[in-house]
Design a protein around this motif. Structure first.
Motif, PDB file in Angstrom:
ATOM      1  N   THR A 178       0.965  -1.251  -0.008  1.00  0.00           N
ATOM      2  CA  THR A 178       0.063   0.078  -0.013  1.00  0.00           C
ATOM      3  C   THR A 178       0.684   1.245  -0.081  1.00  0.00           C
ATOM      4  OG1 THR A 178      -0.093   0.286   2.559  1.00  0.00           O
ATOM      5  CG2 THR A 178      -1.655  -1.057   1.307  1.00  0.00           C
ATOM      6  N   LYS A 179       0.121   2.209  -0.371  1.00  0.00           N
ATOM      7  CA  LYS A 179       0.895   3.813  -0.252  1.00  0.00           C
ATOM      8  C   LYS A 179       1.426   3.811   0.992  1.00  0.00           C
ATOM      9  CE  LYS A 179      -1.700   7.017   0.729  1.00  0.00           C
ATOM     10  NZ  LYS A 179      -2.776   7.943   0.622  1.00  0.00           N
ATOM     11  N   ASP A 180       0.468   3.456   2.055  1.00  0.00           N
ATOM     12  CA  ASP A 180       1.019   3.830   3.529  1.00  0.00           C
ATOM     13  C   ASP A 180       2.386   2.966   3.839  1.00  0.00           C
ATOM     14  OD1 ASP A 180      -0.777   5.705   3.816  1.00  0.00           O
ATOM     15  OD2 ASP A 180      -2.089   4.220   5.119  1.00  0.00           O
ATOM     16  N   TYR A 181       2.513   1.787   3.386  1.00  0.00           N
ATOM     17  CA  TYR A 181       3.738   1.071   3.600  1.00  0.00           C
ATOM     18  C   TYR A 181       4.975   1.696   2.797  1.00  0.00           C
ATOM     19  CZ  TYR A 181       7.417  -2.363   4.233  1.00  0.00           C
ATOM     20  OH  TYR A 181       8.652  -2.903   4.442  1.00  0.00           O
ATOM     21  N   VAL A 182       4.795   1.991   1.531  1.00  0.00           N
ATOM     22  CA  VAL A 182       5.796   2.695   0.724  1.00  0.00           C
ATOM     23  C   VAL A 182       6.400   4.018   1.488  1.00  0.00           C
ATOM     24  CG1 VAL A 182       6.121   4.075  -1.285  1.00  0.00           C
ATOM     25  CG2 VAL A 182       4.897   1.936  -1.157  1.00  0.00           C
ATOM     26  N   LYS A 183       5.402   4.534   2.264  1.00  0.00           N
ATOM     27  CA  LYS A 183       5.768   5.589   2.954  1.00  0.00           C
ATOM     28  C   LYS A 183       6.688   5.324   4.164  1.00  0.00           C
ATOM     29  CE  LYS A 183       2.670   9.068   3.298  1.00  0.00           C
ATOM     30  NZ  LYS A 183       1.387   9.652   3.647  1.00  0.00           N
ATOM     31  N   ARG A 184       6.228   4.441   4.767  1.00  0.00           N
ATOM     32  CA  ARG A 184       7.145   3.835   6.042  1.00  0.00           C
ATOM     33  C   ARG A 184       8.438   3.193   5.585  1.00  0.00           C
ATOM     34  NH1 ARG A 184       6.286   0.995  11.068  1.00  0.00           N
ATOM     35  NH2 ARG A 184       7.426  -0.695  11.362  1.00  0.00           N
ATOM     36  N   PHE A 185       8.472   2.576   4.428  1.00  0.00           N
ATOM     37  CA  PHE A 185       9.766   2.276   3.670  1.00  0.00           C
ATOM     38  C   PHE A 185      10.591   3.263   3.696  1.00  0.00           C
ATOM     39  CE2 PHE A 185      12.565   0.746   0.512  1.00  0.00           C
ATOM     40  CZ  PHE A 185      12.803  -0.518   0.729  1.00  0.00           C
ATOM     41  N   ILE A 186       9.889   4.411   3.154  1.00  0.00           N
ATOM     42  CA  ILE A 186      10.906   5.659   2.952  1.00  0.00           C
ATOM     43  C   ILE A 186      11.409   5.953   4.177  1.00  0.00           C
ATOM     44  CG2 ILE A 186      10.826   8.143   1.990  1.00  0.00           C
ATOM     45  CD1 ILE A 186       8.899   7.020  -0.238  1.00  0.00           C
ATOM     46  N   ASP A 187      10.585   6.198   5.077  1.00  0.00           N
ATOM     47  CA  ASP A 187      10.831   6.738   6.451  1.00  0.00           C
ATOM     48  C   ASP A 187      12.229   6.080   7.011  1.00  0.00           C
ATOM     49  OD1 ASP A 187       9.479   9.018   7.689  1.00  0.00           O
ATOM     50  OD2 ASP A 187       7.785   7.625   8.134  1.00  0.00           O
ATOM     51  N   LEU A 188      12.178   4.679   6.806  1.00  0.00           N
ATOM     52  CA  LEU A 188      13.106   3.843   7.507  1.00  0.00           C
ATOM     53  C   LEU A 188      14.406   4.006   6.610  1.00  0.00           C
ATOM     54  CD1 LEU A 188      11.505   0.647   8.345  1.00  0.00           C
ATOM     55  CD2 LEU A 188      11.999   2.442  10.048  1.00  0.00           C
ATOM     56  N   MET A 189      14.336   4.231   5.509  1.00  0.00           N
ATOM     57  CA  MET A 189      15.625   4.226   4.725  1.00  0.00           C
ATOM     58  C   MET A 189      16.302   5.617   4.732  1.00  0.00           C
ATOM     59  SD  MET A 189      14.227   4.489   0.906  1.00  0.00           S
ATOM     60  CE  MET A 189      15.564   5.456   0.245  1.00  0.00           C
ATOM     61  N   ALA A 190      15.187   6.672   5.024  1.00  0.00           N
ATOM     62  CA  ALA A 190      15.842   7.946   5.223  1.00  0.00           C
ATOM     63  C   ALA A 190      16.453   8.079   6.431  1.00  0.00           C
ATOM     64  CB  ALA A 190      14.839   9.084   4.936  1.00  0.00           C
ATOM     65  N   ARG A 191      16.150   7.439   7.486  1.00  0.00           N
ATOM     66  CA  ARG A 191      16.363   7.474   8.848  1.00  0.00           C
ATOM     67  C   ARG A 191      18.027   7.212   8.767  1.00  0.00           C
ATOM     68  NH1 ARG A 191      12.626   4.793  13.321  1.00  0.00           N
ATOM     69  NH2 ARG A 191      11.347   6.317  11.803  1.00  0.00           N
ATOM     70  N   TYR A 192      18.387   6.378   7.920  1.00  0.00           N
ATOM     71  CA  TYR A 192      19.678   5.883   7.764  1.00  0.00           C
ATOM     72  C   TYR A 192      20.370   6.297   6.567  1.00  0.00           C
ATOM     73  CZ  TYR A 192      18.566   3.110  11.880  1.00  0.00           C
ATOM     74  OH  TYR A 192      18.052   2.683  13.111  1.00  0.00           O
ATOM     75  N   LYS A 193      20.133   7.538   6.149  1.00  0.00           N
ATOM     76  CA  LYS A 193      20.608   8.472   5.297  1.00  0.00           C
ATOM     77  C   LYS A 193      20.884   7.776   3.782  1.00  0.00           C
ATOM     78  CE  LYS A 193      23.443  10.713   9.032  1.00  0.00           C
ATOM     79  NZ  LYS A 193      23.091   9.877  10.059  1.00  0.00           N
ATOM     80  N   TYR A 194      19.709   7.030   3.354  1.00  0.00           N
ATOM     81  CA  TYR A 194      19.757   6.782   1.987  1.00  0.00           C
ATOM     82  C   TYR A 194      18.958   8.007   1.460  1.00  0.00           C
ATOM     83  CZ  TYR A 194      20.575   1.605   2.571  1.00  0.00           C
ATOM     84  OH  TYR A 194      21.410   0.512   3.022  1.00  0.00           O
ATOM     85  N   ASN A 195      19.151   8.322   0.297  1.00  0.00           N
ATOM     86  CA  ASN A 195      18.654   9.307  -0.483  1.00  0.00           C
ATOM     87  C   ASN A 195      17.974   9.125  -1.687  1.00  0.00           C
ATOM     88  OD1 ASN A 195      20.858   9.085  -1.946  1.00  0.00           O
ATOM     89  ND2 ASN A 195      21.458  11.050  -2.020  1.00  0.00           N
ATOM     90  N   VAL A 196      17.898   7.805  -2.135  1.00  0.00           N
ATOM     91  CA  VAL A 196      17.155   7.616  -3.397  1.00  0.00           C
ATOM     92  C   VAL A 196      16.171   6.399  -3.269  1.00  0.00           C
ATOM     93  CG1 VAL A 196      17.560   6.736  -5.993  1.00  0.00           C
ATOM     94  CG2 VAL A 196      19.194   8.128  -5.001  1.00  0.00           C
ATOM     95  N   PHE A 197      15.080   6.546  -3.557  1.00  0.00           N
ATOM     96  CA  PHE A 197      14.068   5.572  -3.595  1.00  0.00           C
ATOM     97  C   PHE A 197      13.622   4.857  -5.134  1.00  0.00           C
ATOM     98  CE2 PHE A 197       9.471   4.293  -3.436  1.00  0.00           C
ATOM     99  CZ  PHE A 197       9.583   2.775  -2.831  1.00  0.00           C
ATOM    100  N   HIS A 198      14.032   3.930  -5.225  1.00  0.00           N
ATOM    101  CA  HIS A 198      14.206   3.324  -6.756  1.00  0.00           C
ATOM    102  C   HIS A 198      12.706   2.632  -6.484  1.00  0.00           C
ATOM    103  CE1 HIS A 198      15.937   0.514  -9.831  1.00  0.00           C
ATOM    104  NE2 HIS A 198      14.450   0.763 -10.220  1.00  0.00           N
ATOM    105  N   TRP A 199      11.550   2.965  -7.347  1.00  0.00           N
ATOM    106  CA  TRP A 199      10.416   2.220  -7.150  1.00  0.00           C
ATOM    107  C   TRP A 199      10.001   1.528  -8.386  1.00  0.00           C
ATOM    108  CZ3 TRP A 199       5.648   5.794  -5.773  1.00  0.00           C
ATOM    109  CH2 TRP A 199       4.592   5.298  -5.416  1.00  0.00           C
ATOM    110  N   HIS A 200      10.302   0.018  -8.373  1.00  0.00           N
ATOM    111  CA  HIS A 200       9.830  -0.630  -9.304  1.00  0.00           C
ATOM    112  C   HIS A 200       8.694  -1.031  -9.480  1.00  0.00           C
ATOM    113  CE1 HIS A 200      11.311  -4.095 -11.961  1.00  0.00           C
ATOM    114  NE2 HIS A 200      10.618  -4.849 -11.517  1.00  0.00           N
ATOM    115  N   LEU A 201       7.730  -0.144 -10.349  1.00  0.00           N
ATOM    116  CA  LEU A 201       6.426   0.033 -10.677  1.00  0.00           C
ATOM    117  C   LEU A 201       5.866  -1.020 -11.511  1.00  0.00           C
ATOM    118  CD1 LEU A 201       6.521   3.794 -10.542  1.00  0.00           C
ATOM    119  CD2 LEU A 201       5.309   2.366  -8.987  1.00  0.00           C
ATOM    120  N   THR A 202       6.502  -1.712 -12.397  1.00  0.00           N
ATOM    121  CA  THR A 202       5.988  -2.418 -13.428  1.00  0.00           C
ATOM    122  C   THR A 202       6.706  -3.843 -13.542  1.00  0.00           C
ATOM    123  OG1 THR A 202       7.075  -1.550 -15.434  1.00  0.00           O
ATOM    124  CG2 THR A 202       5.012  -0.435 -14.402  1.00  0.00           C
ATOM    125  N   ASP A 203       6.219  -4.786 -13.896  1.00  0.00           N
ATOM    126  CA  ASP A 203       6.908  -6.130 -14.187  1.00  0.00           C
ATOM    127  C   ASP A 203       5.947  -7.141 -14.588  1.00  0.00           C
ATOM    128  OD1 ASP A 203       8.820  -8.399 -14.161  1.00  0.00           O
ATOM    129  OD2 ASP A 203       9.950  -6.931 -12.893  1.00  0.00           O
TER     130      ASP A 203
END
Length: 632
Positions: free
Chosen positions: A185-210
Motif C-alpha cells: 500500500t501507499k502507507d507502507y511505501v511511506k514507511r519504507f521511505i521513512d526507515l531508509m531516510a533515517r539511515y541516510k539513504y537518499n534515492v527510492f528506486h520504485w520498481h512499478l511494473t513487471d
C-alpha cells in the motif's frame, strides 16, 4: 592522560580505535565515555566530557526563515517549543550556514552540557544531522507517537557530549522496492521511505511494473491498471505456484493513482529522498501485454502468471520493430515524467528473452535495414530509441547492465547487478555507474542457513553486505555515483517479512555508501547494529537475527563418496556445537573445530551456536537428504 579522546573516523576508525581503547582502559576505564551507536558511522566524532539533557524547558532556536528547514526540525524533534530568540544555553540551536570542508549533505553537530548546535550549509545537511541527533537520544524516542512534552521523565532524553562532522562518501545511496510481484500500500511505501531516510539513504528506486503487475495509473492507457494490475491470488514458493485458470477471478493486486504517486513523491522529498521510477522494458512486460496484446511480435493474448514458469514459453517482450511500440512508450513516459521531478527514468532492460524476436518476420527487414546482426544489437536499437523518448521528456535514462549488450545508448547510466563487471565495462566507456551487485546488495536472498530461513534463493549474508565496496580499483572513482540495496518481492508476501529481509543488511549497505572506506570494522559494526535493534523494538520494526545462526556447507569426496561437513559463523567470538546421533546439541556436545566426515548411518545434523557462554540464534536441523543436495 586526559579522559576524553578523539576518534577521527575518516582515517582511523578501524584498528586505531581498538588500540586507543586498549591503552585507555587500564589507565582510565571509568572515565572513558561510551561511543555512540551511530549508523552509518560518521566521518569524524570527538567525544567530550559531560552530557546534555532535554527537559520540558528546552527550546528550539531555529536561526533560519527557510520553511523546509523549520519543518524538518519540528518533524524530527516533535513537541519542543520554538523560540527563535532563545539563547543557546540549555537549548537546541539550528542554523543554515557554511561549514568549512563540508558539502550540501554535510553537517556539524555539537553537543555540550549547556546545549546543542546543529549547523549545515543546506537543508539536506540539517536533515542528516537530525537523524544523527535522533540516534544519540535514548531508544524510547523511536516509540510511535513520541513527543517531547511535560510528562517526559527528567533524564530520559540525555545525550552524550560530542562534536560530529559528517558528510557522505557517495551521492547515490539507493534502496529499491519491487511492488509488482507483491503489492504494498501507499502507507507502507511511506514507511519504507521513512526507515531508509533515517539511515541516510537518499534515492527510492520504485520498481512499478513487471510481469506480475502494472502498478502506476497511466490515464491515456487505462487498461494497464484495469487489467494489468490484477492477477489470480496465490501463495507458496514462487515457481511452485499454480498457473492461472481460464476464467478465474483476478483479485490480487492494486495500483497507485497519480494523486497517490504525487503524495509519495512529496513525502519522500520532505525526507531528502529522490524517487526514481522504473518502467521495466523491453522484457518483464507481461502485465502490460495482458492489457494490450498488440505490443508483442505475436499479438497473442496472455494472462498474468503469478510465477515465473512462463519465461521463454510466453512472449513477455515488447516488439522492437513496430512504431506502435514506441508510441506506447511515449504515452507512458509522458505521464511518468510529469509525476516524478527526479532527473532519471529507469527503463530496466534486464532479462529480456529475445527468442521471439529471432523468429519475428517483422523484425528481419528492420534488422537488415539498420545493419543489426544479432538480437542483442536489436535490443540496443530499442534502448537507443527509448532513450530519445526519455530525453524528450527532460529525463536521463538508467538501465540494468544488460543494456550494455549490443552497444550502450549514448547517454545511459548503468546499474550493475550481475556482479561488478557490467559497471566496470560501462565506467571504462566513461559512463556513470551505480553499483548494486546481487552478491552484496540483493536483500531478497537468503541471509542465513536455508534450513532456518523462509524459502528464497541464492545467498547474501550480512557480512557480504558489509563487505560491499562500490569502487573497483580499475575504474575512475568519479564515475561511480554510488550504490543501492534492492528488495525483489517474489518471495516476500507481507510487509513484516519485507522488513525482516531488509534489516539489518540495509544497515551494512548504508555504511558502505555513507561512511569513509577506512572506517570499516566488522566487530564494531555488529555492536552498534545490536544497539539499533533496541531502537527497532521500540519502533515496532521487524528485523532478522540470522547472523547469529550457524551456516553449513557440504563437499562430497568424489562421485558417490562421503560428505565433508563445514560449519561456519559470521561472528568470530562464537562457539559451535553439533550432533549427528539425533540428539539435541548443547555446550556439552562435540565442539566444531574443523571439517568432519558425516558418519555413515546418521540421518541428520543439528548445530547450535554459543556466544559468551549463552546459546544464540536458531538451532539448525538438517536432514541427510538436504546435506546431500548441498553437496551437489
Amino acid at each position: 592522560m586526559n579522559s576524553s579522546f578523539v576518534l577521527r573516523t575518516a582515517q582511523t576508525l578501524g584498528g586505531w580505535r581498538l588500540l586507543c581503547v586498549a591503552v585507555l582502559l587500564p589507565l582510565a576505564a571509568a572515565a572513558q565515555p561510551t561511543l555512540p551507536a551511530l549508523i552509518p558511522q560518521p566521518q569524524s566524532i570527538q567525544l567530550t566530557k559531560g552530557q546534555f539533557t532535554i527537559t520540558p524547558q528546552t527550546q528550539l532556536a531555529l536561526q533560519t526563515p527557510v520553511a523546509e528547514v523549520r519543518q524538518l526540525v519540528q518533524t524530527n524533534l516533535p513537541g519542543l517549543r520554538i523560540n527563535d530568540l532563545a539563547r543557546p544555553a540549555n537549548n537546541i540551536t539550528v542554523r543554515l550556514a557554511a561549514v568549512a570542508g563540508l558539502g550540501s549533505e554535510g553537517y556539524e553537530l555539537v553537543v555540550t552540557p549547556t546545549g546543542i548546535r546543529l549547523t549545515a550549509p543546506a537543508a539536506a545537511g540539517i536533515f542528516y544531522g537530525l537523524q544523527t541527533l535522533r540516534q544519540l537520544l535514548p531508544p524510547d524516542r523511536e516509540r510511535p507517537g513520541f513527543r517531547f512534552a511535560g510528562n517526559v521523565p527528567a533524564g530520559s532524553t540525555t545525550l552524550p557530549a560530542c562534536t560530529i562532522r559528517d558528510q557522505p562518501r557517495f551521492g547515490w545511496r539507493g534502496m529499491m522496492l519491487d511492488v509488482s510481484r507483491s503489492f504494498f500500500t501507499k502507507d507502507y511505501v511511506k514507511r519504507f521511505i521513512d526507515l531508509m531516510a533515517r539511515y541516510k539513504y537518499n534515492v527510492f528506486h520504485w520498481h512499478l511494473t513487471d510481469d506480475q503487475g502494472w502498478r502506476i495509473e497511466i490515464k491515456s492507457l487505462p487498461n494497464l491498471t484495469q487489467a494489468g494490475a490484477w492477477r489470480a491470488p496465490r501463495t507458496g514458493p514462487w515457481n511452485s505456484r499454480e498457473n492461472p485458470i481460464p476464467g478465474e477471478p483476478q483479485t490480487y493486486g492494486g495500483f497507485y493513482t497519480q494523486d497517490e504517486i504525487r503524495e509519495v513523491v512529496r513525502y519522500a522529498a520532505e525526507r531528502q529522498v529522490m524517487v526514481v521510477p522504473e518502467i521495466d522494458m523491453p522484457g518483464h512486460m507481461l502485465a502490460a501485454i495482458s492489457a494490450y496484446p498488440s505490443l508483442t511480435c505475436s499479438g497473442k493474448k496472455v494472462p498474468i502468471y503469478p510465477n515465473g514458469k512462463f519465461y521463454k514459453l510466453e512472449d513477455n517482450t515488447l516488439n522492437p520493430c513496430s512504431d506502435s511500440t514506441y508510441l506506447f512508450v511515449d504515452k507512458v513516459f509522458t505521464e511518468v515524467a510529469a509525476l516524478f521531478p527526479a532527473p532519471y527514468i529507469h527503463i530496466g532492460g534486464d532479462e529480456a528473452y529475445k527468442g521471439f524476436w529471432a523468429s519475428c518476420e517483422a523484425c528481419k527487414p528492420l534488422m537488415a535495414a539498420n545493419g543489426l546482426k544479432t538480437v542483442e544489437e536489436l535490443q540496443s536499437y530499442f534502448v537507443r530509441r527509448v532513450e530519445k523518448i526519455v530525453n524528450s521528456k527532460g529525463k536521463r535514462l538508467i538501465g540494468w547492465d544488460e543494456i550494455l549488450e549490443g552497444g550502450l545508448a549514448p547517454g545511459a547510466t548503468v546499474m550493475s547487478w550481475r556482479g561488478m563487471n557490467g559497471g566496470i565495462a560501462a565506467a571504462k566507456q566513461g559512463r556513470p555507474v551505480i553499483m548494486t551487485p546481487y552478491q552484496n546488495c540483493y536483500l531478497d536472498l537468503y541471509q542465513g542457513d536455508p534450513s532456518a530461513e523462509p524459502s528464497t534463493y541464492s545467498l547474501c549474508r550480512l557480512s557480504n553486505s558489509y563487505a560491499f565496496e562500490p569502487v573497483p580499483d580499475s575504474v575512475r572513482s568519479e564515475l561511480i555515483l554510488g550504490g543501492q540495496a534492492n528488495l525483489w518481492t517474489e518471495s516476500i508476501p507481507t510487509t513484516r517479512h519485507a522488513e525482516y529481509m531488509v534489516w539489518p543488511r540495509a544497515f551494512a549497505i548504508a555504511e558502505a555508501l555513507w561512511s569513509p572506506k577506512s572506517s570499516r570494522n566488522w566487530t564494531d559494526f555488529i555492536q552498534r547494529m545490536e544497539r539499533h535493534f533496541v531502537r527497532f523494538d521500540a519502533a515496532g520494526v521487524n528485523y532478522s537475527r540470522s547472523y547469529l545462526n550457524p551456516f553449513v556447507t557440504v563437499q562430497r569426496q568424489g562421485p558417490g563418496g562421503l560428505l565433508d561437513v563445514i560449519i561456519t559463523h559470521e561472528l568470530p567470538d562464537t562457539d559451535l556445537y553439533y550432533t549427528t546421533d539425533n540428539t539435541l546439541p548443547d555446550a556439552q556436545s562435540p565442539r566444531y573445530m574443523q571439517p568432519f566426515v558425516f558418519p555413515k548411518g546418521a540421518d541428520r545434523l543439528r548445530v547450535v551456536a554459543y556466544r559468551n557462554g549463552q546459546p544464540v540464534g536458531r538451532m539448525l536441523d538438517i536432514p541427510l537428504t538436504d546435506l546431500a543436495a548441498r553437496a551437489r
